[in-house]
Design an enzyme around this catalytic site. Structure first.
Site, PDB file in Angstrom:
ATOM      1  N   GLU A 109       5.202  32.842  50.756  1.00  0.00           N
ATOM      2  CA  GLU A 109       5.140  33.596  49.500  1.00  0.00           C
ATOM      3  C   GLU A 109       3.836  33.268  48.779  1.00  0.00           C
ATOM      4  O   GLU A 109       3.240  32.203  48.990  1.00  0.00           O
ATOM      5  CB  GLU A 109       6.381  33.217  48.659  1.00  0.00           C
ATOM      6  CG  GLU A 109       6.500  33.815  47.283  1.00  0.00           C
ATOM      7  CD  GLU A 109       6.537  35.337  47.237  1.00  0.00           C
ATOM      8  OE1 GLU A 109       5.625  35.972  47.781  1.00  0.00           O
ATOM      9  OE2 GLU A 109       7.453  35.885  46.594  1.00  0.00           O
ATOM     10  N   ASP A 110       3.372  34.194  47.931  1.00  0.00           N
ATOM     11  CA  ASP A 110       2.137  33.924  47.175  1.00  0.00           C
ATOM     12  C   ASP A 110       2.394  32.998  45.996  1.00  0.00           C
ATOM     13  O   ASP A 110       1.668  32.035  45.784  1.00  0.00           O
ATOM     14  CB  ASP A 110       1.473  35.246  46.718  1.00  0.00           C
ATOM     15  CG  ASP A 110       2.414  36.180  45.958  1.00  0.00           C
ATOM     16  OD1 ASP A 110       3.601  35.848  45.750  1.00  0.00           O
ATOM     17  OD2 ASP A 110       1.952  37.280  45.570  1.00  0.00           O
ATOM     18  N   ILE A 111       3.454  33.297  45.233  1.00  0.00           N
ATOM     19  CA  ILE A 111       3.717  32.495  44.036  1.00  0.00           C
ATOM     20  C   ILE A 111       5.193  32.574  43.677  1.00  0.00           C
ATOM     21  O   ILE A 111       5.811  33.630  43.852  1.00  0.00           O
ATOM     22  CB  ILE A 111       2.822  32.974  42.853  1.00  0.00           C
ATOM     23  CG1 ILE A 111       2.887  32.003  41.666  1.00  0.00           C
ATOM     24  CG2 ILE A 111       3.147  34.389  42.431  1.00  0.00           C
ATOM     25  CD1 ILE A 111       1.764  32.201  40.651  1.00  0.00           C
ATOM     26  N   ASP A 113       7.404  32.324  40.454  1.00  0.00           N
ATOM     27  CA  ASP A 113       7.237  32.368  39.002  1.00  0.00           C
ATOM     28  C   ASP A 113       8.609  32.056  38.382  1.00  0.00           C
ATOM     29  O   ASP A 113       8.998  30.902  38.310  1.00  0.00           O
ATOM     30  CB  ASP A 113       6.689  33.756  38.646  1.00  0.00           C
ATOM     31  CG  ASP A 113       6.317  33.930  37.191  1.00  0.00           C
ATOM     32  OD1 ASP A 113       6.630  33.070  36.385  1.00  0.00           O
ATOM     33  OD2 ASP A 113       5.690  34.958  36.848  1.00  0.00           O
ATOM     34  N   GLY A 115      11.326  32.741  39.859  1.00  0.00           N
ATOM     35  CA  GLY A 115      12.137  32.391  41.015  1.00  0.00           C
ATOM     36  C   GLY A 115      13.174  33.442  41.372  1.00  0.00           C
ATOM     37  O   GLY A 115      13.895  33.296  42.356  1.00  0.00           O
ATOM     38  N   THR A 117      12.875  36.375  42.658  1.00  0.00           N
ATOM     39  CA  THR A 117      12.635  36.978  43.968  1.00  0.00           C
ATOM     40  C   THR A 117      13.149  36.072  45.082  1.00  0.00           C
ATOM     41  O   THR A 117      13.903  36.506  45.967  1.00  0.00           O
ATOM     42  CB  THR A 117      11.123  37.250  44.165  1.00  0.00           C
ATOM     43  OG1 THR A 117      10.653  38.035  43.074  1.00  0.00           O
ATOM     44  CG2 THR A 117      10.854  37.962  45.466  1.00  0.00           C
ATOM     45  N   LYS A 141       4.761  28.266  39.354  1.00  0.00           N
ATOM     46  CA  LYS A 141       4.668  28.057  37.902  1.00  0.00           C
ATOM     47  C   LYS A 141       5.954  27.362  37.473  1.00  0.00           C
ATOM     48  O   LYS A 141       6.902  28.015  37.027  1.00  0.00           O
ATOM     49  CB  LYS A 141       4.550  29.400  37.165  1.00  0.00           C
ATOM     50  CG  LYS A 141       3.322  30.235  37.518  1.00  0.00           C
ATOM     51  CD  LYS A 141       3.295  31.545  36.707  1.00  0.00           C
ATOM     52  CE  LYS A 141       2.265  32.514  37.226  1.00  0.00           C
ATOM     53  NZ  LYS A 141       2.338  33.855  36.595  1.00  0.00           N
ATOM     54  N   PHE A 163      -1.612  34.343  34.216  1.00  0.00           N
ATOM     55  CA  PHE A 163      -1.589  35.480  35.135  1.00  0.00           C
ATOM     56  C   PHE A 163      -2.831  35.413  36.001  1.00  0.00           C
ATOM     57  O   PHE A 163      -3.948  35.362  35.495  1.00  0.00           O
ATOM     58  CB  PHE A 163      -1.527  36.811  34.380  1.00  0.00           C
ATOM     59  CG  PHE A 163      -1.405  37.978  35.315  1.00  0.00           C
ATOM     60  CD1 PHE A 163      -0.191  38.254  35.941  1.00  0.00           C
ATOM     61  CD2 PHE A 163      -2.505  38.763  35.617  1.00  0.00           C
ATOM     62  CE1 PHE A 163      -0.082  39.314  36.841  1.00  0.00           C
ATOM     63  CE2 PHE A 163      -2.408  39.820  36.511  1.00  0.00           C
ATOM     64  CZ  PHE A 163      -1.189  40.093  37.122  1.00  0.00           C
ATOM     65  N   ASP A 170      -2.542  40.590  42.819  1.00  0.00           N
ATOM     66  CA  ASP A 170      -3.085  41.868  42.368  1.00  0.00           C
ATOM     67  C   ASP A 170      -2.890  42.104  40.890  1.00  0.00           C
ATOM     68  O   ASP A 170      -2.039  41.495  40.239  1.00  0.00           O
ATOM     69  CB  ASP A 170      -2.402  43.020  43.112  1.00  0.00           C
ATOM     70  CG  ASP A 170      -0.977  43.252  42.607  1.00  0.00           C
ATOM     71  OD1 ASP A 170      -0.161  42.310  42.665  1.00  0.00           O
ATOM     72  OD2 ASP A 170      -0.688  44.366  42.132  1.00  0.00           O
ATOM     73  N   ARG A 176      -6.812  42.116  45.209  1.00  0.00           N
ATOM     74  CA  ARG A 176      -6.259  41.257  46.263  1.00  0.00           C
ATOM     75  C   ARG A 176      -7.361  40.725  47.180  1.00  0.00           C
ATOM     76  O   ARG A 176      -7.211  39.683  47.792  1.00  0.00           O
ATOM     77  CB  ARG A 176      -5.254  42.036  47.135  1.00  0.00           C
ATOM     78  CG  ARG A 176      -4.005  42.489  46.396  1.00  0.00           C
ATOM     79  CD  ARG A 176      -2.975  42.958  47.419  1.00  0.00           C
ATOM     80  NE  ARG A 176      -1.909  43.758  46.850  1.00  0.00           N
ATOM     81  CZ  ARG A 176      -0.805  43.282  46.302  1.00  0.00           C
ATOM     82  NH1 ARG A 176      -0.622  41.976  46.192  1.00  0.00           N
ATOM     83  NH2 ARG A 176       0.123  44.083  45.843  1.00  0.00           N
TER      84      ARG A 176
HETATM   85  P1  IMP Z   1       9.364  35.748  40.414  1.00  0.00           P
HETATM   86  O1  IMP Z   1      10.376  36.604  41.098  1.00  0.00           O
HETATM   87  O2  IMP Z   1       9.482  35.800  38.909  1.00  0.00           O
HETATM   88  O3  IMP Z   1       9.339  34.326  40.916  1.00  0.00           O
HETATM   89  O4  IMP Z   1       7.967  36.390  40.673  1.00  0.00           O
HETATM   90  C1  IMP Z   1       7.459  36.398  41.913  1.00  0.00           C
HETATM   91  C2  IMP Z   1       6.558  37.578  42.167  1.00  0.00           C
HETATM   92  O5  IMP Z   1       5.894  38.077  40.991  1.00  0.00           O
HETATM   93  C3  IMP Z   1       5.477  37.081  43.081  1.00  0.00           C
HETATM   94  O6  IMP Z   1       5.864  37.286  44.422  1.00  0.00           O
HETATM   95  C4  IMP Z   1       4.293  37.906  42.686  1.00  0.00           C
HETATM   96  O7  IMP Z   1       4.265  39.064  43.480  1.00  0.00           O
HETATM   97  C5  IMP Z   1       4.515  38.290  41.246  1.00  0.00           C
HETATM   98  N1  IMP Z   1       3.705  37.416  40.346  1.00  0.00           N
HETATM   99  C6  IMP Z   1       4.151  36.369  39.619  1.00  0.00           C
HETATM  100  N2  IMP Z   1       3.149  35.808  38.926  1.00  0.00           N
HETATM  101  C7  IMP Z   1       2.028  36.512  39.224  1.00  0.00           C
HETATM  102  C8  IMP Z   1       0.640  36.396  38.824  1.00  0.00           C
HETATM  103  O8  IMP Z   1       0.215  35.525  38.036  1.00  0.00           O
HETATM  104  N3  IMP Z   1      -0.214  37.305  39.361  1.00  0.00           N
HETATM  105  C9  IMP Z   1       0.180  38.280  40.236  1.00  0.00           C
HETATM  106  N4  IMP Z   1       1.468  38.416  40.644  1.00  0.00           N
HETATM  107  C10 IMP Z   1       2.379  37.541  40.140  1.00  0.00           C
HETATM  108 MG    MG Z   2       5.140  38.561  45.749  1.00  0.00          MG
END
Ligand code: IMP
Ligand code: MG
Length: 187
Positions: A109-111, A113, A115, A117, A141, A163, A170, A176
């Protein structure tokens, strides 16, 4: 054009300014660190790397080249947002094709945040009965994490609430392809 707007290590896009935050050189080091941990933990195994599109594309391709163990690769596209609103559930807009039953699965996964997802995707993957299931995320994060089970097992680097764009991340699908990671300048 976002790629024409790199000046003094900053990028501008639609009136927003992003400052270089993690250089391409540092990213390469973070990827190596994650690869070494995975190589150690999966010695003698053949994990399946599940790349979460599109954000994790660059991380996946660099990570797999840094892994000195046998592995296979597959992809999934996840969506938790419709427009600008979180739907509170996660759908596979491009479903996972591979059969992961009895496999050692590492989600790339990229990040992470909030959680949300990873929380839902891990539940969904567990129903397909992998032998093991872990998550490798380039960034996280921790201050934003709302789902404890979404905490990644391998993290390149933890960052505060910012962000970020570039290296897979993106803004409106752009940026990207920037080789470094840039953070939105506040205020
Ligand atoms: P979560 O479900 O809140 O953990 O968010 C995860 C998804 O939100 C990641 O897979 C990213 O695609 C997107 N995302 C979260 N933070 C950022 C950011 O700072 N920049 C770009 N995409 C982000
Ligand atoms: Mg993502």
């Amino acid at each position: 054009m976002i790629n024409d707007q790199i000046v003094n290590n900053s990028v501008s896009y639609e009136g927003m300014i992003f400052d270089e935050y993690i250089s391409a050189q540092e990213i390469a080091q973070l990827v190596q660190n994650v690869a070494q941990q995975i190589a150690r933990d999966y010695a003698g195994k053949q994990p399946v790397l599940v790349c979460v599109l599109h954000g994790a594309m660059l991380f996946l391709t660099d990570l797999m080249r840094a892994l000195p163990i046998d592995c296979t690769v597959t992809t999934v596209r996840l969506q938790s947002y419709e427009g600008t609103n979180s739907t509170g559930r996660v759908t596979e807009s491009v479903p996972l094709q591979a059969d992961i039953r009895d496999k050692d699965v590492i989600v790339v996964e990229d990040i992470v945040d909030s959680g949300i997802t990873m929380h839902y995707f891990k539940q969904n993957l567990r129903e397909r009965q992998p032998r093991s299931l872990k998550v490798a995320s380039l960034l996280s994060k921790p201050s934003e994490l709302q789902f404890e089970d979404a905490k990644p097992d391998y993290v390149g680097r933890e960052i505060p609430k910012k962000f970020v764009i570039g290296y897979g991340f993106d803004i409106n699908e752009f940026a990207r392809n920037l080789p470094s990671i840039y953070a939105l300048r506040e205020g």
